[in-house]
Every structure is written in C-alpha cells, then in structure tokens.
Design a protein around this motif. Sequence first.
Motif, PDB file in Angstrom:
ATOM      1  N   UNK A 199      44.562 -13.378  42.680  1.00 53.53           N
ATOM      2  CA  UNK A 199      44.710 -13.669  41.545  1.00 53.53           C
ATOM      3  C   UNK A 199      45.911 -12.807  41.243  1.00 53.53           C
ATOM      4  N   UNK A 200      46.817 -14.091  39.910  1.00 48.53           N
ATOM      5  CA  UNK A 200      48.759 -14.039  40.170  1.00 48.53           C
ATOM      6  C   UNK A 200      48.027 -12.509  39.123  1.00 48.53           C
ATOM      7  N   UNK A 210      49.194 -12.039  35.709  1.00 46.02           N
ATOM      8  CA  UNK A 210      48.494 -12.680  34.377  1.00 46.02           C
ATOM      9  C   UNK A 210      46.947 -11.684  33.468  1.00 46.02           C
ATOM     10  N   UNK A 211      46.517 -11.817  32.697  1.00 40.01           N
ATOM     11  CA  UNK A 211      45.205 -11.118  32.285  1.00 40.01           C
ATOM     12  C   UNK A 211      43.864 -12.260  32.379  1.00 40.01           C
ATOM     13  N   UNK A 271      44.260 -14.936  30.071  1.00 39.81           N
ATOM     14  CA  UNK A 271      45.208 -15.928  30.515  1.00 39.81           C
ATOM     15  C   UNK A 271      44.682 -16.593  31.555  1.00 39.81           C
ATOM     16  N   UNK A 272      43.988 -16.073  32.992  1.00 40.33           N
ATOM     17  CA  UNK A 272      43.343 -17.184  33.855  1.00 40.33           C
ATOM     18  C   UNK A 272      42.532 -17.835  32.955  1.00 40.33           C
ATOM     19  N   UNK A 314      41.953 -19.197  30.694  1.00 42.58           N
ATOM     20  CA  UNK A 314      42.106 -19.954  29.710  1.00 42.58           C
ATOM     21  C   UNK A 314      43.080 -21.171  30.508  1.00 42.58           C
ATOM     22  N   UNK A 315      43.786 -20.485  31.359  1.00 43.69           N
ATOM     23  CA  UNK A 315      44.527 -21.286  32.427  1.00 43.69           C
ATOM     24  C   UNK A 315      43.911 -22.581  32.821  1.00 43.69           C
ATOM     25  N   UNK A 316      42.647 -22.114  33.815  1.00 43.26           N
ATOM     26  CA  UNK A 316      41.995 -23.289  34.221  1.00 43.26           C
ATOM     27  C   UNK A 316      40.782 -23.790  33.284  1.00 43.26           C
ATOM     28  N   UNK A 326      43.070 -24.642  30.716  1.00 41.93           N
ATOM     29  CA  UNK A 326      43.639 -26.061  30.273  1.00 41.93           C
ATOM     30  C   UNK A 326      43.932 -26.899  30.956  1.00 41.93           C
ATOM     31  N   UNK A 327      43.996 -26.399  32.466  1.00 43.69           N
ATOM     32  CA  UNK A 327      44.197 -27.498  33.361  1.00 43.69           C
ATOM     33  C   UNK A 327      43.517 -28.320  33.983  1.00 43.69           C
ATOM     34  N   UNK A 328      41.968 -28.155  33.307  1.00 43.07           N
ATOM     35  CA  UNK A 328      41.117 -29.928  33.169  1.00 43.07           C
ATOM     36  C   UNK A 328      41.292 -30.062  31.313  1.00 43.07           C
ATOM     37  N   UNK A 329      42.077 -30.267  31.019  1.00 41.82           N
ATOM     38  CA  UNK A 329      41.466 -29.976  30.028  1.00 41.82           C
ATOM     39  C   UNK A 329      40.770 -29.974  28.341  1.00 41.82           C
ATOM     40  N   UNK A 357      37.853 -28.657  28.199  1.00 41.23           N
ATOM     41  CA  UNK A 357      36.205 -29.242  28.375  1.00 41.23           C
ATOM     42  C   UNK A 357      35.226 -28.626  27.815  1.00 41.23           C
TER      43      UNK A 357
END
Lengths: 289, 242
Positions: free
Chosen positions: B84-85, B88-89, B92-93, B95-97, B99-102, B104
């Motif tokens: 993983x990056x 990132x915390x 955040x990881x 949250x990003x996932x 976010x990417x899927x809108x 759900x």
Amino acid sequence: MLAKYSSTAAATLPFTGEPDGVTCAEKKARPVAAMLKIAKYVLYDILRNRIVLGYAAFLFVAALTFFNLEGDGSKSLMSLLNIVLIVAPLVSVIFSTIHFYNSYEFIELLVAQPVSRRTILGAEYAGVGGALVAAFLFGIGLPVAVFAPDARGFTLLVVGVLLTLVFVSLAFLAAVLTRDKARGIGLALLLWFCFSILYDGLVLVLLFAFSDYPLEKPTLVLTFLNPVDLSRILMLLQLDVSALMGYTGAVFNEFLGSTLGVALAYGCLALWVLLPMIWAERVFRKKDL
Amino acid sequence: MISIHNLTKQFGRLRALDGIEAEFSAGQSIALIGPNGSGKTTLLKCLLGMARPDNGTLQFEGSDLTRSDTYRARIGYMPQIGRYPDNMRIGQLFDMMRDLRGYPENVDEELLDEFGLKAMFDKPLRALSGGTRQKVSAALAFLFRPAVLILDEPTAGLDPLAAEVLKAKILRERNTDRVIIVTSHILSDLDEISTHVLYLMDGKLQFFKDIETLKTETGESRLGLAIANVMRRHANENQASA
C-alpha cells in the motif's frame, strides 16, 4: 472500444459488460471523474514529500535574483530562459520517473479495482504534471507577472509549462518501458541529456559537415525534432536577439515570425507532450503488474 | 460464473500457465493448490486483469473480462503481500476505495470491527506489521460484498486468533451466489473452507474436482492425505511412462 469508457460503473450494478441506460456523454464523464478522484490522492502524496515545494521555492528565489540583478529587460529573461530550458526539464524528468516507481504499490492497488488502466495513468499524469506546472507557475510565473508582464514573459511561461509537460510525458514513457527503477531513471536522464546537450552538438557537427550546402531548411526541421531547441527559438524570437543567429536566424524569423509558423511550433510542442504519453498508455495497458 | 478456456501465459521462456480449462460456478469455494511456481498467483492475476493472457479466453458471466474494467467492481481481492502507498493512513485507504466506487451503501465492515482496525485508522500504512497488512487486505476484499472473492494465501502471516476469525468469515460468506477462490499451502485450512480443489502443476491443470469425490476416490479422510496420494500416483505414472 466502448468498454473502457465505462470504468466506474457503480459497484451495485449487475455486471452486463455495459451498464444499461448510460448515455455516451456519461460514459465519457465517468472516467474523468474517477481520474480526478485518483489524481487528488496522487497530488496529496506529492505534497507530503515536499520536493515539489522546494523546487517552487528554488525557481522563485532564482527568478527574483535575476530580476533584481539585471532589471526587467531582456537580459534577465534570457538568464531565466536558461533556467527554464535546463532545470525545469531535468527536475520534471527525474521527479516524475522516481514518483512513478514509488507509486507502484498504489498502481497495483488500483488495477485490481474497477478503474481502467488509462484512467490510472491519466490520474498519475494529472497529479504529477499538475504539481510540477503549479510549482513552475508559482516560482517563475509570479516574478514574471510582477517584473515582465508582457508578451515576452507570457511566452516564457507558456514555453516552460509545455516543456515541463513534455518531460513528464517522456519520464512516464521511460518508467513504463522498464521495470527496473535504476534503468528507468537512467533512460529518463538519457532522454534529457540527449535533448538538452547531445542534440545541439550533433546538429553542429552536421552543420559543419555539410557547410557547403544550403542548410536553412534542414536546420528548421531538426529544430522541430527537439522540444528544448524549439522552446529556445520560440523565446529568442520574442527577445529580438535572433539577429545574432545569422542567416539561419533570418530563416527562423521569417518562418516562425508568421502566425502559421508560431502555431506550428506550439503544435509541435503539444505533440511532444501527447505522443510519448500515447505510447506510454499503449505499453501500460498491456503491461503485467 | 467464470469460464476459462485454453488460458496461456508466458513469462519469457517460462510457461506460467499452459492451456487452462475450467468453469467456476456460483456456490463453489475453490481451493487452488500446487507447488511453488506452479502458476497459482498468475492465474489469479489473469482473473483480475493484472496480468494479460497471451492466449485463450476468460469470461465473467459471459463477457470477455480482458476487455472490461467494470467487472472488477464485483471482485474482492486479497493479495499475497498487500502493498500500500506509504504516505497513506489506514482510514484514508478505506475512504479512497469507497470514494472510487462512489460510496456504495451496505458495505461489509465485519472484519474491520473484528480485527480492531477502526481503532488504527490514523496509523500510516508504512508503519504496519505484516500481519496487520494482511488484516487490512482481508477487510478490503470483503468490504463491497463481492460476487467473487479471490484470496491469495489469506492466513499466511496472521496470528492464530486472526486466522480463525478470517476462516470463520469465509465460511459465513460461502453462499449460493458467490464464488470463492483461495490459494494456500495450509491444506487443513482449505479442507475447512473449500468445496472444490483445483490442482496446478507447471502451469498445467492436473484436476478440478469437488473435495468429497476426491476423498472417496483416494480413500482418504483428510484433504492433505488425499492430495499426497494423488501426487504420489502422478509420480508413479510419470515413471511408468518414462
């Protein structure tokens, strides 16, 4: 072809290859939205390691120094031009390559998600390119806006931004082509070295070797094949020092002095941004991760 | 749900996958077994679109999955080594996932709770131990209630307690609408959670059977012994034919 435009279909949709009832415009909008979302995280990551901030500060200090030392005439713009032609490409190419390799985990994570590779690469480009362009516009743009807010200053900024993007593209291409970090950085540096230093030497050798022939047109073509030379000429024509370039300079002046010539030159620089990136995208799409 | 036809993948001179034919249907929980370097991870990476097959077709519910990205919204993947990056915390990881899927609704946070990851949302990913990384990977794989779960060595590196939590979770999630694909070298784990076995060797599919049939055929009561039995028989056959 259409499949790749539907990369962010909501997780709740049943998989049908293509989500139903999605208009063409929506299909195009979604990868862009996904790209911006990812670019946001890329940008966040870049801001955390402060290198780009340092680069912006360096450019800012250098620009202020030149303007204070030599006034706001062509002379300080010439000095700044040299920084733009050497430092901006070098920093862009090295930073972008290293960043790409350091983002490998991030990219690996994303390719297992419902986003296309094109979107991922585009987001990386937007993040890295955006950060470097912003740094350039702050570091050089701010002083120029204060000391030389005219056509010359504007040309310097446009040329600098384009050149930054060209070398980000070249860096991405180098990083995508080689899996090994050291080799990738080496290749990227080699590209910079070729365009910034080696190329001019080769052109000189050619000019000497064929000095019995009329070389104005070949020189013009050779210039178009090197984004750094192209940027330099575009700027020099603005500074009215092209008289120093002799008869060849006159040819440049005649060709690039016309609107068509200038448009062609900027178009060519834009191609230098696009073509390496298109190539990189093609390689990246088929790459095993 | 997933059909694999004549799948071939070459890395230089090494043939990592050689003409794989298989059909995975909903309700199956498949144990992917084979020696190191037999092509297990490569097969999974082809299913995820991370590695591009040289030949053959891969279909997900009838559509060619090498031409699509959307199907991955329905796959949960837990990699062998979660990378993983650094900056990132954990929070955040996740949250990003989302976010990417809108974002759900109706996400599955059971593992987040059971592994106590929510208390560590502020921890940067670079500071995580191997086991905690595995927990993060597992929680991510289950998060969006995927139709296909791909787990590459899920229990490796987990402490016994966490391993039991994960196995219990896999058993709970086994249902008729879902395919679960698990690789592992711990056959006793696979014995508990799988219904079928797919055995790979040198990139070739040796067999794909349900566990009960395999056990009856070999007359063994445990998966480990049954597999050993089959491997021995293969070796003997090879010797006889040589």
